[in-house]
Scaffold this motif. Structure first.
Motif, PDB file in Angstrom:
ATOM      1  N   LEU A 112      24.880  46.397  38.086  1.00 39.56           N
ATOM      2  CA  LEU A 112      25.706  45.304  38.606  1.00 39.56           C
ATOM      3  C   LEU A 112      26.551  45.748  39.797  1.00 39.56           C
ATOM      4  CD1 LEU A 112      26.791  43.488  35.328  1.00 39.56           C
ATOM      5  CD2 LEU A 112      24.946  42.903  36.912  1.00 39.56           C
ATOM      6  N   GLU A 113      26.726  47.050  39.976  1.00 37.29           N
ATOM      7  CA  GLU A 113      27.426  47.534  41.168  1.00 37.29           C
ATOM      8  C   GLU A 113      26.609  47.208  42.415  1.00 37.29           C
ATOM      9  OE1 GLU A 113      28.293  51.667  40.462  1.00 37.29           O
ATOM     10  OE2 GLU A 113      29.819  51.178  38.962  1.00 37.29           O
ATOM     11  N   LYS A 114      25.291  47.281  42.295  1.00 42.32           N
ATOM     12  CA  LYS A 114      24.412  46.949  43.423  1.00 42.32           C
ATOM     13  C   LYS A 114      24.262  45.444  43.581  1.00 42.32           C
ATOM     14  CE  LYS A 114      21.678  51.051  42.574  1.00 42.32           C
ATOM     15  NZ  LYS A 114      20.453  51.508  41.973  1.00 42.32           N
ATOM     16  N   PHE A 115      24.038  44.751  42.481  1.00 42.61           N
ATOM     17  CA  PHE A 115      23.718  43.318  42.532  1.00 42.61           C
ATOM     18  C   PHE A 115      24.904  42.460  42.949  1.00 42.61           C
ATOM     19  CE2 PHE A 115      22.945  39.217  40.175  1.00 42.61           C
ATOM     20  CZ  PHE A 115      22.011  38.725  41.074  1.00 42.61           C
ATOM     21  N   ILE A 116      26.073  42.673  42.323  1.00 43.64           N
ATOM     22  CA  ILE A 116      27.235  41.829  42.627  1.00 43.64           C
ATOM     23  C   ILE A 116      28.488  42.631  42.980  1.00 43.64           C
ATOM     24  CG2 ILE A 116      26.475  39.810  41.319  1.00 43.64           C
ATOM     25  CD1 ILE A 116      28.319  40.752  39.028  1.00 43.64           C
ATOM     26  N   LYS A 117      28.318  43.951  43.143  1.00 45.71           N
ATOM     27  CA  LYS A 117      29.456  44.821  43.484  1.00 45.71           C
ATOM     28  C   LYS A 117      30.618  44.647  42.500  1.00 45.71           C
ATOM     29  CE  LYS A 117      28.390  45.037  48.437  1.00 45.71           C
ATOM     30  NZ  LYS A 117      27.003  45.014  48.265  1.00 45.71           N
ATOM     31  N   ILE A 118      30.268  44.674  41.207  1.00 49.34           N
ATOM     32  CA  ILE A 118      31.249  44.418  40.151  1.00 49.34           C
ATOM     33  C   ILE A 118      32.443  45.369  40.224  1.00 49.34           C
ATOM     34  CG2 ILE A 118      30.054  45.820  38.422  1.00 49.34           C
ATOM     35  CD1 ILE A 118      30.947  43.751  36.319  1.00 49.34           C
ATOM     36  N   ASP A 119      32.212  46.598  40.608  1.00 47.65           N
ATOM     37  CA  ASP A 119      33.315  47.552  40.704  1.00 47.65           C
ATOM     38  C   ASP A 119      34.319  47.131  41.775  1.00 47.65           C
ATOM     39  OD1 ASP A 119      31.171  48.020  42.499  1.00 47.65           O
ATOM     40  OD2 ASP A 119      31.677  50.138  42.722  1.00 47.65           O
ATOM     41  N   LYS A 120      33.832  46.718  42.918  1.00 50.46           N
ATOM     42  CA  LYS A 120      34.709  46.275  44.013  1.00 50.46           C
ATOM     43  C   LYS A 120      35.393  44.952  43.683  1.00 50.46           C
ATOM     44  CE  LYS A 120      33.279  49.598  46.753  1.00 50.46           C
ATOM     45  NZ  LYS A 120      33.764  50.878  46.377  1.00 50.46           N
ATOM     46  N   VAL A 121      34.645  44.033  43.060  1.00 45.27           N
ATOM     47  CA  VAL A 121      35.197  42.725  42.694  1.00 45.27           C
ATOM     48  C   VAL A 121      36.341  42.889  41.699  1.00 45.27           C
ATOM     49  CG1 VAL A 121      34.692  40.523  41.540  1.00 45.27           C
ATOM     50  CG2 VAL A 121      33.075  41.469  43.191  1.00 45.27           C
ATOM     51  N   SER A 122      36.131  43.706  40.672  1.00 48.30           N
ATOM     52  CA  SER A 122      37.182  43.879  39.659  1.00 48.30           C
ATOM     53  C   SER A 122      38.399  44.613  40.240  1.00 48.30           C
ATOM     54  CB  SER A 122      36.647  44.577  38.415  1.00 48.30           C
ATOM     55  OG  SER A 122      36.173  45.859  38.717  1.00 48.30           O
ATOM     56  N   GLU A 123      38.178  45.604  41.096  1.00 47.31           N
ATOM     57  CA  GLU A 123      39.304  46.307  41.721  1.00 47.31           C
ATOM     58  C   GLU A 123      40.122  45.368  42.605  1.00 47.31           C
ATOM     59  OE1 GLU A 123      37.788  49.719  43.803  1.00 47.31           O
ATOM     60  OE2 GLU A 123      37.013  50.600  41.948  1.00 47.31           O
ATOM     61  N   LYS A 124      39.449  44.545  43.405  1.00 45.69           N
ATOM     62  CA  LYS A 124      40.157  43.599  44.276  1.00 45.69           C
ATOM     63  C   LYS A 124      40.930  42.581  43.444  1.00 45.69           C
ATOM     64  CE  LYS A 124      39.680  40.240  48.015  1.00 45.69           C
ATOM     65  NZ  LYS A 124      40.958  39.709  47.653  1.00 45.69           N
ATOM     66  N   TRP A 125      40.311  42.076  42.362  1.00 42.16           N
ATOM     67  CA  TRP A 125      40.983  41.109  41.502  1.00 42.16           C
ATOM     68  C   TRP A 125      42.259  41.723  40.924  1.00 42.16           C
ATOM     69  CZ3 TRP A 125      42.856  40.503  36.648  1.00 42.16           C
ATOM     70  CH2 TRP A 125      43.124  39.205  36.230  1.00 42.16           C
ATOM     71  N   GLU A 126      42.164  42.953  40.431  1.00 48.40           N
ATOM     72  CA  GLU A 126      43.342  43.607  39.853  1.00 48.40           C
ATOM     73  C   GLU A 126      44.431  43.823  40.902  1.00 48.40           C
ATOM     74  OE1 GLU A 126      42.543  47.034  37.452  1.00 48.40           O
ATOM     75  OE2 GLU A 126      41.044  45.963  36.278  1.00 48.40           O
ATOM     76  N   ASP A 127      44.037  44.234  42.096  1.00 48.14           N
ATOM     77  CA  ASP A 127      45.030  44.406  43.168  1.00 48.14           C
ATOM     78  C   ASP A 127      45.731  43.087  43.470  1.00 48.14           C
ATOM     79  OD1 ASP A 127      44.357  47.074  43.363  1.00 48.14           O
ATOM     80  OD2 ASP A 127      43.130  46.826  45.171  1.00 48.14           O
ATOM     81  N   ASP A 128      44.950  42.019  43.592  1.00 49.49           N
ATOM     82  CA  ASP A 128      45.527  40.688  43.872  1.00 49.49           C
ATOM     83  C   ASP A 128      46.437  40.227  42.740  1.00 49.49           C
ATOM     84  OD1 ASP A 128      44.096  40.695  46.218  1.00 49.49           O
ATOM     85  OD2 ASP A 128      42.589  39.261  45.534  1.00 49.49           O
ATOM     86  N   TYR A 129      46.036  40.506  41.491  1.00 47.64           N
ATOM     87  CA  TYR A 129      46.825  40.122  40.332  1.00 47.64           C
ATOM     88  C   TYR A 129      48.202  40.799  40.358  1.00 47.64           C
ATOM     89  CZ  TYR A 129      48.176  39.435  35.461  1.00 47.64           C
ATOM     90  OH  TYR A 129      48.851  39.108  34.326  1.00 47.64           O
ATOM     91  N   TYR A 130      48.223  42.073  40.670  1.00 47.70           N
ATOM     92  CA  TYR A 130      49.480  42.813  40.675  1.00 47.70           C
ATOM     93  C   TYR A 130      50.400  42.373  41.808  1.00 47.70           C
ATOM     94  CZ  TYR A 130      47.705  45.648  36.911  1.00 47.70           C
ATOM     95  OH  TYR A 130      47.212  46.056  35.704  1.00 47.70           O
ATOM     96  N   LEU A 131      49.838  41.734  42.829  1.00 48.71           N
ATOM     97  CA  LEU A 131      50.648  41.256  43.942  1.00 48.71           C
ATOM     98  C   LEU A 131      51.280  39.879  43.666  1.00 48.71           C
ATOM     99  CD1 LEU A 131      48.443  42.295  46.985  1.00 48.71           C
ATOM    100  CD2 LEU A 131      50.577  43.361  46.192  1.00 48.71           C
ATOM    101  N   LEU A 132      50.885  39.234  42.570  1.00 46.59           N
ATOM    102  CA  LEU A 132      51.446  37.910  42.255  1.00 46.59           C
ATOM    103  C   LEU A 132      52.943  37.996  41.988  1.00 46.59           C
ATOM    104  CD1 LEU A 132      48.778  36.315  39.905  1.00 46.59           C
ATOM    105  CD2 LEU A 132      49.264  35.766  42.282  1.00 46.59           C
TER     106      LEU A 132
END
Length: 111
Positions: free
Chosen positions: A91-111
């Protein structure tokens, strides 16, 4: 902000892909679909939609040809704090799950 699992699975469905949900242990819970509204509670008034009705689940991800690409192991115990517990490295290749989850967490902490 959308739930993390919605953000992840939408990456697959926007590529024409699909997902299914199994109760942890093997029983099918949601057959293959690309309807994100069946994935989980999406708003505060939703109750027990998709994985939000399960303590442990496996979300299987498929491409546009309905070929299996990998799994996401999801846990959601008691307080409603959902967690991405494990996933297929494919899934890291198909949907870049690692990058998606890291970005989501970063955005969450900025709320």
């Amino acid at each position: 902000m959308k739930p993390l699992i919605t953000t992840i699975v939408e990456k697959a469905t926007k590529k024409g892909g699909y997902y299914s949900i199994d109760v942890y242990g093997g029983e099918e819970y949601q057959e293959m679909t690309n309807d994100i509204s069946l994935l989980c509670n999406q708003k505060s008034t939703d109750e027990y939609v998709g994985i939000s009705n399960l303590d442990e689940s496996v979300i299987r991800i498929y491409d546009a040809d309905k070929e299996y690409k990998g799994f996401i192991y999801w846990i959601a115990y008691n307080r409603g704090i959902d967690r991405l517990s494990d996933y297929s490295t494919n899934l890291e290749k198909f949907i870049k799950i690692d990058k998606v989850s890291e970005k989501w967490e970063d955005d969450y902490y900025l709320l």
